[in-house]
Design a protein around this motif. Structure first.
Motif, PDB file in Angstrom:
ATOM      1  N   SER A   7      44.421  13.086  82.626  1.00  0.00           N
ATOM      2  CA  SER A   7      44.153  12.021  81.661  1.00  0.00           C
ATOM      3  C   SER A   7      45.132  12.105  80.507  1.00  0.00           C
ATOM      4  CB  SER A   7      42.733  12.157  81.097  1.00  0.00           C
ATOM      5  OG  SER A   7      41.789  11.973  82.111  1.00  0.00           O
ATOM      6  N   CYS A   8      45.569  10.948  80.047  1.00  0.00           N
ATOM      7  CA  CYS A   8      46.381  10.898  78.837  1.00  0.00           C
ATOM      8  C   CYS A   8      45.451  11.071  77.644  1.00  0.00           C
ATOM      9  CB  CYS A   8      47.096   9.550  78.723  1.00  0.00           C
ATOM     10  SG  CYS A   8      48.492   9.390  79.833  1.00  0.00           S
ATOM     11  N   GLU A   9      45.929  11.789  76.659  1.00  0.00           N
ATOM     12  CA  GLU A   9      45.138  11.942  75.442  1.00  0.00           C
ATOM     13  C   GLU A   9      45.794  11.117  74.347  1.00  0.00           C
ATOM     14  OE1 GLU A   9      46.772  15.940  73.405  1.00  0.00           O
ATOM     15  OE2 GLU A   9      45.762  16.271  75.309  1.00  0.00           O
ATOM     16  N   ALA A  10      44.986  10.718  73.383  1.00  0.00           N
ATOM     17  CA  ALA A  10      45.534   9.953  72.267  1.00  0.00           C
ATOM     18  C   ALA A  10      46.556  10.818  71.542  1.00  0.00           C
ATOM     19  CB  ALA A  10      44.418   9.536  71.322  1.00  0.00           C
ATOM     20  N   CYS A  11      47.721  10.272  71.316  1.00  0.00           N
ATOM     21  CA  CYS A  11      48.794  11.024  70.685  1.00  0.00           C
ATOM     22  C   CYS A  11      48.806  10.728  69.191  1.00  0.00           C
ATOM     23  CB  CYS A  11      50.142  10.666  71.327  1.00  0.00           C
ATOM     24  SG  CYS A  11      51.477  11.760  70.832  1.00  0.00           S
ATOM     25  N   PHE A 100      54.966  12.860  80.819  1.00  0.00           N
ATOM     26  CA  PHE A 100      55.118  13.401  82.170  1.00  0.00           C
ATOM     27  C   PHE A 100      54.016  12.867  83.090  1.00  0.00           C
ATOM     28  CE2 PHE A 100      57.527  16.135  79.448  1.00  0.00           C
ATOM     29  CZ  PHE A 100      58.644  16.452  80.200  1.00  0.00           C
ATOM     30  N   ILE A 101      52.800  12.733  82.550  1.00  0.00           N
ATOM     31  CA  ILE A 101      51.691  12.153  83.321  1.00  0.00           C
ATOM     32  C   ILE A 101      52.046  10.721  83.729  1.00  0.00           C
ATOM     33  CG2 ILE A 101      49.294  11.333  83.180  1.00  0.00           C
ATOM     34  CD1 ILE A 101      48.800  13.783  81.264  1.00  0.00           C
ATOM     35  N   MET A 102      52.537   9.947  82.768  1.00  0.00           N
ATOM     36  CA  MET A 102      52.854   8.547  83.059  1.00  0.00           C
ATOM     37  C   MET A 102      54.084   8.418  83.957  1.00  0.00           C
ATOM     38  SD  MET A 102      50.353   6.921  81.906  1.00  0.00           S
ATOM     39  CE  MET A 102      50.937   5.244  82.110  1.00  0.00           C
ATOM     40  N   ALA A 103      55.030   9.328  83.845  1.00  0.00           N
ATOM     41  CA  ALA A 103      56.175   9.316  84.767  1.00  0.00           C
ATOM     42  C   ALA A 103      55.692   9.564  86.192  1.00  0.00           C
ATOM     43  CB  ALA A 103      57.203  10.361  84.346  1.00  0.00           C
TER      44      ALA A 103
END
Length: 112
Positions: A7-11, A100-103
């Protein structure tokens, strides 16, 4: 587990950038992605090829829909038969694990 399933976390603006060692480890999980530096900002980039403009647009739109869903947006350059995708975290002016997750998710969308 594949990094694409994370999961992406809020940056936040004070979020830490990945270290050089983390970059190298994460990059090994991605095929075809390279790290570019522009204006002092490290970015992940890959170009994907297609047989026509319509397929390139369809791919770019799919990447855009996923980006909007998670609230993390790349630079997309769409050309005839080619889409260049560049990920970085604007708030921290560099690379975060989210990039990296989104890539990885971008690569999963590429029809092989």
């Amino acid at each position: 587990m594949s990094i694409a399933k994370e999961s992406c976390e809020a940056c936040r603006a004070d979020a830490p950038k990945v270290t050089h060692e983390e970059e190298q480890t994460l990059l090994k999980e991605l095929t075809g992605w390279t790290i570019k530096e522009r204006d002092g900002i490290r970015q992940l980039e890959q170009s994907f090829t297609f047989s026509n403009f319509a397929d390139a647009m369809s791919f770019a739109n799919g990447v855009g829909e996923e980006a909007e869903r998670v609230g993390h947006h790349p630079a997309l350059l769409v050309e005839w038969g080619k889409v260049t995708v560049t990920w970085w975290s604007h708030k921290i002016r560099g690379l975060h694990r989210n990039d990296f997750i989104m890539a990885a998710r971008t690569s999963e969308r590429y029809p092989t």
